[in-house]
Design a protein around this motif. Structure first.
Motif, PDB file in Angstrom:
ATOM      1  N   ILE A 215       0.862  -1.184   0.000  1.00  0.00           N
ATOM      2  CA  ILE A 215       0.000   0.000   0.000  1.00  0.00           C
ATOM      3  C   ILE A 215       0.897   1.232   0.000  1.00  0.00           C
ATOM      4  O   ILE A 215       1.787   1.354   0.834  1.00  0.00           O
ATOM      5  N   THR A 216       0.667   2.129  -0.935  1.00  0.00           N
ATOM      6  CA  THR A 216       1.571   3.274  -1.050  1.00  0.00           C
ATOM      7  C   THR A 216       0.785   4.529  -1.387  1.00  0.00           C
ATOM      8  O   THR A 216      -0.454   4.549  -1.331  1.00  0.00           O
ATOM      9  N   ASN A 217       1.504   5.579  -1.773  1.00  0.00           N
ATOM     10  CA  ASN A 217       0.930   6.901  -1.987  1.00  0.00           C
ATOM     11  C   ASN A 217       0.644   7.127  -3.468  1.00  0.00           C
ATOM     12  O   ASN A 217       1.546   7.014  -4.308  1.00  0.00           O
ATOM     13  N   SER A 218      -0.583   7.447  -3.792  1.00  0.00           N
ATOM     14  CA  SER A 218      -0.958   7.657  -5.197  1.00  0.00           C
ATOM     15  C   SER A 218      -0.229   8.856  -5.808  1.00  0.00           C
ATOM     16  O   SER A 218      -0.124   8.953  -7.028  1.00  0.00           O
ATOM     17  N   ALA A 219       0.293   9.758  -4.959  1.00  0.00           N
ATOM     18  CA  ALA A 219       0.999  10.944  -5.470  1.00  0.00           C
ATOM     19  C   ALA A 219       2.287  10.565  -6.193  1.00  0.00           C
ATOM     20  O   ALA A 219       2.832  11.371  -6.944  1.00  0.00           O
ATOM     21  N   PHE A 220       2.781   9.347  -5.992  1.00  0.00           N
ATOM     22  CA  PHE A 220       4.008   8.916  -6.656  1.00  0.00           C
ATOM     23  C   PHE A 220       3.796   8.618  -8.144  1.00  0.00           C
ATOM     24  O   PHE A 220       4.757   8.507  -8.891  1.00  0.00           O
ATOM     25  N   PHE A 221       2.553   8.456  -8.571  1.00  0.00           N
ATOM     26  CA  PHE A 221       2.277   7.921  -9.902  1.00  0.00           C
ATOM     27  C   PHE A 221       1.577   8.951 -10.789  1.00  0.00           C
ATOM     28  O   PHE A 221       0.879   9.843 -10.308  1.00  0.00           O
ATOM     29  N   LYS A 222       1.756   8.766 -12.092  1.00  0.00           N
ATOM     30  CA  LYS A 222       1.093   9.613 -13.073  1.00  0.00           C
ATOM     31  C   LYS A 222      -0.368   9.205 -13.203  1.00  0.00           C
ATOM     32  O   LYS A 222      -0.757   8.105 -12.823  1.00  0.00           O
ATOM     33  N   GLU A 223      -1.135  10.100 -13.805  1.00  0.00           N
ATOM     34  CA  GLU A 223      -2.572   9.868 -13.914  1.00  0.00           C
ATOM     35  C   GLU A 223      -2.888   8.611 -14.718  1.00  0.00           C
ATOM     36  O   GLU A 223      -3.800   7.852 -14.375  1.00  0.00           O
TER      37      GLU A 223
ATOM     38  N   GLN B 295      -5.031   4.937 -13.694  1.00  0.00           N
ATOM     39  CA  GLN B 295      -6.283   4.566 -14.335  1.00  0.00           C
ATOM     40  C   GLN B 295      -6.701   3.142 -13.981  1.00  0.00           C
ATOM     41  O   GLN B 295      -7.867   2.858 -13.730  1.00  0.00           O
ATOM     42  N   GLY B 296      -5.737   2.234 -13.975  1.00  0.00           N
ATOM     43  CA  GLY B 296      -6.061   0.844 -13.661  1.00  0.00           C
ATOM     44  C   GLY B 296      -5.586   0.423 -12.286  1.00  0.00           C
ATOM     45  O   GLY B 296      -5.474  -0.777 -12.000  1.00  0.00           O
ATOM     46  N   ALA B 297      -5.300   1.414 -11.419  1.00  0.00           N
ATOM     47  CA  ALA B 297      -4.800   1.090 -10.072  1.00  0.00           C
ATOM     48  C   ALA B 297      -5.943   0.669  -9.160  1.00  0.00           C
ATOM     49  O   ALA B 297      -7.110   1.012  -9.376  1.00  0.00           O
ATOM     50  N   VAL B 298      -5.585  -0.081  -8.122  1.00  0.00           N
ATOM     51  CA  VAL B 298      -6.561  -0.512  -7.109  1.00  0.00           C
ATOM     52  C   VAL B 298      -6.499   0.491  -5.966  1.00  0.00           C
ATOM     53  O   VAL B 298      -5.499   0.559  -5.242  1.00  0.00           O
ATOM     54  N   LYS B 299      -7.554   1.275  -5.799  1.00  0.00           N
ATOM     55  CA  LYS B 299      -7.571   2.329  -4.786  1.00  0.00           C
ATOM     56  C   LYS B 299      -8.260   1.828  -3.521  1.00  0.00           C
ATOM     57  O   LYS B 299      -9.216   1.066  -3.573  1.00  0.00           O
ATOM     58  N   MET B 300      -7.745   2.283  -2.365  1.00  0.00           N
ATOM     59  CA  MET B 300      -8.269   1.856  -1.068  1.00  0.00           C
ATOM     60  C   MET B 300      -9.553   2.617  -0.752  1.00  0.00           C
ATOM     61  O   MET B 300      -9.631   3.826  -0.919  1.00  0.00           O
ATOM     62  N   LEU B 301     -10.548   1.885  -0.271  1.00  0.00           N
ATOM     63  CA  LEU B 301     -11.793   2.524   0.134  1.00  0.00           C
ATOM     64  C   LEU B 301     -11.716   3.035   1.570  1.00  0.00           C
ATOM     65  O   LEU B 301     -12.334   4.025   1.920  1.00  0.00           O
TER      66      LEU B 301
ATOM     67  N   LEU C  89      -1.291   6.526   2.298  1.00  0.00           N
ATOM     68  CA  LEU C  89      -1.422   5.100   1.993  1.00  0.00           C
ATOM     69  C   LEU C  89      -2.821   4.872   1.435  1.00  0.00           C
ATOM     70  O   LEU C  89      -3.739   4.465   2.149  1.00  0.00           O
ATOM     71  N   ASP C  90      -2.993   5.147   0.136  1.00  0.00           N
ATOM     72  CA  ASP C  90      -4.343   5.131  -0.413  1.00  0.00           C
ATOM     73  C   ASP C  90      -4.489   4.291  -1.683  1.00  0.00           C
ATOM     74  O   ASP C  90      -5.567   4.271  -2.274  1.00  0.00           O
ATOM     75  N   VAL C  91      -3.424   3.604  -2.111  1.00  0.00           N
ATOM     76  CA  VAL C  91      -3.519   2.833  -3.349  1.00  0.00           C
ATOM     77  C   VAL C  91      -2.573   1.643  -3.276  1.00  0.00           C
ATOM     78  O   VAL C  91      -1.508   1.716  -2.654  1.00  0.00           O
TER      79      VAL C  91
END
Length: 807
Positions: free
Chosen positions: A530-538, A542-548, A555-557
């Protein structure tokens, strides 16, 4: 969970020494992680005494210092240099003689020594309040009552509170132990079983509760009966908001809770005593004297106690008056309805809220409160009224309140206790011990279970509401085991098992490669999936698994690539001056094709940064680079039995100068230098080389590989060197390809041993020197045969690679 020894002891019918209590708590599943002494004043004023200033004169060598003699009742008066302006003869003061350690309110402890101050000996210190930790006051020395006896211990004059604090590592299912009374219940059950004495918790009595008047009736309506299944309340008038008494402040401070005022402190006290959260509303904020438990429209603005505006979700349960929300139920109060110094009338709330609802709301707004932590695990729905009475009596005692209404108890659908059956043979099978039925019943009854049916081979019990985690027979076994003690289960002399034999090729291959990497100086890391979505490009997201229900915004993706979590480890090491890094990791990435359609991909990753070989007296050392990384990957391929690897230029996310890695026709990974922009995200300023290998593909290819054996050749191989001039931009792979097309059957190997560039060779040219190895396993080759093969290779190189052979 923080537990006070003094506080807990008030509920135990017998005295249990702290060390034994620590062992008992750990034995019953409440593991004591730390046991520390608490002192309201650090050092507890040990060694400080009351002294009388006999004389006070000017210091001979300093205008701002006084020279005093002080009688401390221990013989000859002490000569003490003092810098306080208010020191005078005849005063009774606090003295720290030489050898005493003082603990200032701020700063490090200081041990008094006989010292010369401006040429005059001083045998201690006359103390101000902040110098001994009593307060922040440094306006002058403490001047005490003249009636005090000289030589008296200072500790006997001031309100000091000492305690022993246990930090308990609670498992998430043990909400029944999230209070002092809950822990006391378990301890009593243990003592009852082991000491063979019938012991019960000394619960505070609420028999004195009595409605005094009906001047403040308040009605309660529950519109969302699923999220709020019980709501109890009582109103009180004549409240005086003030500072709490010292005993209450001491109890709260010992467990790390900051005192605020008597009403808030009482609700916090009762929370930690019983495990039931309470909330006090300013009754003047309850318009129409009506409380409505409901949800509000999505994105409704609400200002909480911390003066922040939050946008409510449609699922957030709220406590409302006729006009607006007053509190986020079970999580956090509102600014408009909170108790202030002007409050004289209150409504005291004690309720039961659905755990899942509270947890979602708490995480949604980032409000992790003590109340939410208990509601989200499930509180005892049967205790709301008793706890309410306990708090009301304390408010009546400490805040002068009058109970001004009947108990309001809205309980639309009373809950039924769960019933669980446990067979004695199942208990023996699961626990490994043969328990007598009477022993089982006594343990369970001591924990609050009620025996419903007692059969020859089966026991039916009803589960107390304080234990919502108990639902199946295995839970009952656990309760019996932890009170009896796991150490009391005999270890059998023999164990009969049927081993499971599996063809774990993947595990063996992983171990083989890990051994190679570790032997080459690499260290294995394990990073968080589980890591930070800010590290990745848009486009990556698109196909990432995001935490509900992410634990935090960082720690959101679930990671879509392995590179970023590895770079976090590298940045952590670089920040601690560990600059030469060789790391490897097995991990997974995660992707979503559609809602509910997820896939995970295993990887083997290599990270290289800094020096690969350290400097010594024989060599300067060398930095890790792409070619070192390439060699490591080649060795991994050989260890897995893969075909010869092929490298082709390809774009890699976050990489520069990246190459795709092929084994035959199958791509098994990608490698390259981490780009400066990607490294800059993690504040990394040195080169990082990275290889990401598709582990599932490697395992699949390795599984197909067949090991073949042949006799070692008896002939001696022959080597010939060849230097050629080729185009500067010609890749070495093109030379290998040209040699392959020559189809020289007795060529067993080739290697590059020199690379040279110079203007003398011509524009955009370079010199490449290659060593060829020839081997005929049947006979010794002649010079003529070798020369013929070399000419064949030269022809292929001139034709396919445009090589000019150097003579």
């Amino acid at each position: 969970m923080t537990i006070s020894y003094n506080w807990l002891s008030e509920y135990l019918p017998v005295t249990v020494e702290p060390e034994r209590l620590s062992r008992i708590l750990t034995a019953i599943g409440l593991e004591v992680e730390s046991m520390e002494t608490y002192e309201s004043v650090k050092g507890s004023l040990k060694g400080l005494v009351i002294g009388e200033v006999l004389t006070c004169g000017q210091h001979p060598n300093a205008d701002k210092l006084k020279l005093t003699t002080v009688d401390t009742g221990s013989g000859s008066p002490l000569q003490i240099v003092c810098g306080a302006a208010n020191v005078a003869a005849g005063q009774k003061v606090v003295v720290a003689p030489a050898g005493t350690t003082i603990y200032p309110k701020s700063g490090d402890p200081l041990t008094m020594k006989v010292a010369k101050i401006r040429g005059v000996e001083s045998h201690g210190m006359i103390c101000a309040e902040d110098e001994i930790g009593l307060s922040d006051d440094h306006s002058g020395i403490m001047v005490l009552s003249p009636d005090l006896k000289t030589g008296t211990s200072a500790a006997s004059l001031f309100p000091l509170y000492n305690d022993i604090i246990f930090e308990i590592g609670l498992t998430p299912n043990r909400m029944d132990a999230m209070s002092h009374l809950g822990v006391a219940r378990d301890v009593c059950a243990y003592l009852t079983h082991h000491d063979k004495k019938e012991l019960r918790v000394k619960s505070p009595s609420v028999n004195a509760f009595k409605v005094q008047e009906q001047s403040l009736p308040i009605s309660v309506t529950i519109k969302n009966t699923e999220a709020c299944q019980r709501y109890s309340g009582v109103s009180m008038t004549g409240i005086t908001i003030a500072e709490s008494p010292q005993w209450l402040k001491d109890k709260l401070l010992a467990i790390g809770v900051r005192p605020i005022n008597n009403i808030v402190d009482i609700t916090n006290f009762v929370l930690h005593e019983t495990g039931q959260p309470l909330h006090a509303f300013d009754a003047d904020a309850i318009t129409g004297n009506k409380v409505i438990v409901q949800t509000l429209a999505d994105q409704t603005a609400f200002i909480t106690l911390d003066e922040k505006e939050r946008k409510l979700a449609a699922e957030d349960l709220m406590i409302c008056n006729e006009q607006e929300g007053m509190c986020i139920a079970g999580v956090f109060g509102g600014a408009k309805s909170g108790v202030t110094e002007k409050t004289t009338r209150i409504l005291l709330e004690s309720a039961w809220f659905q755990p899942a609802s509270i947890r979602k709301t708490s995480f949604r707004h980032g409000l992790r409160t003590d109340a939410a932590a208990r509601f989200e695990k499930g509180v005892d729905i049967s205790q709301t009224v008793n706890v309410l009475k306990r708090a009301a009596l304390l408010i009546k005692e400490l805040a002068g309140g009058t109970i001004a209404s009947e108990i309001i108890d809205v309980y639309p659908q009373p809950a039924d206790k769960k019933q669980v059956a446990i067979k004695y043979h199942y208990l023996k099978k699961l626990s490994g011990k043969n328990y007598h039925p009477d022993t089982v019943k006594k343990i369970l009854e001591a924990l609050g279970f009620e025996v419903m049916k007692d059969g020859i081979d089966e026991l039916w019990v009803s589960v107390p509401f304080s234990k919502p985690d108990i639902s199946i027979p295995a839970d009952i076994v656990e309760e019996v085991l932890r009170i009896d003690g796991l150490d009391n289960v005999d270890i059998p002399s023999a164990i009969t098992i049927t081993p499971s034999v599996e063809d774990d090729r993947e595990g063996r291959l992983r171990e083989k490669i890990a051994q190679y990497l570790a032997g080459s100086g690499f260290r294995e890391i394990l990073t968080n999936s589980i890591t930070n979505s800010a590290f990745f490009k848009e486009d990556q997201l698109q196909g990432a698994v995001k935490m509900l229900n992410n634990l935090s915004v960082e720690l959101d993706v679930l990671r879509p690539t392995m590179l970023e979590t590895g770079l976090q480890v590298i940045a952590y090491n670089l920040n601690r001056k560990n600059t030469d890094l060789r790391l490897f990791e097995w991990g997974k990435t995660y992707h979503s094709k559609a809602v509910g359609n997820y896939e995970e991909q295993p990887h083997c990753c290599i990270y290289l940064s800094g020096q690969f070989s350290p400097a010594s007296w024989r060599s300067r050392g060398s930095d890790g680079d792409f070619f070192v990384l390439k060699g490591v990957v080649e060795k991994i391929g050989q260890a897995a039995g893969l075909p010869a690897l092929r490298w082709e230029a390809a774009a890699g996310e976050g990489l520069t100068q990246s190459l795709a890695i092929f084994a035959g026709r199958d791509q098994i990974g990608i490698a390259g230098r981490v780009s400066k922009s990607k490294a800059g995200q993690f504040d990394i300023r040195q080169d990082v080389f990275f290889a990401d290998l598709d582990w599932s593909m490697i395992v699949a290819l390795a599984t197909k590989n067949k090991i073949r054996f042949r006799e070692l050749p008896r002939q001696i191989p022959v080597q010939r060197d060849l230097a050629m001039v080729v185009a500067k931009n010609l890749p070495y792979a093109a030379i290998e390809s040209a040699v392959g097309k020559a189809a020289v059957s007795k060529l067993s190997g080739m290697s590059l041993f020199d690379l040279f560039e110079s203007d003398k060779l011509g524009a955009d040219k370079k010199s490449v020197a290659v060593s060829f190895t020839f081997l005929d396993e049947e006979k010794t080759m002649t010079d003529k045969e070798i020369e013929a093969m070399m000419q064949k290779l030269i022809g292929a190189l001139e034709k396919e690679a445009g090589a000019e052979i150097r003579k």
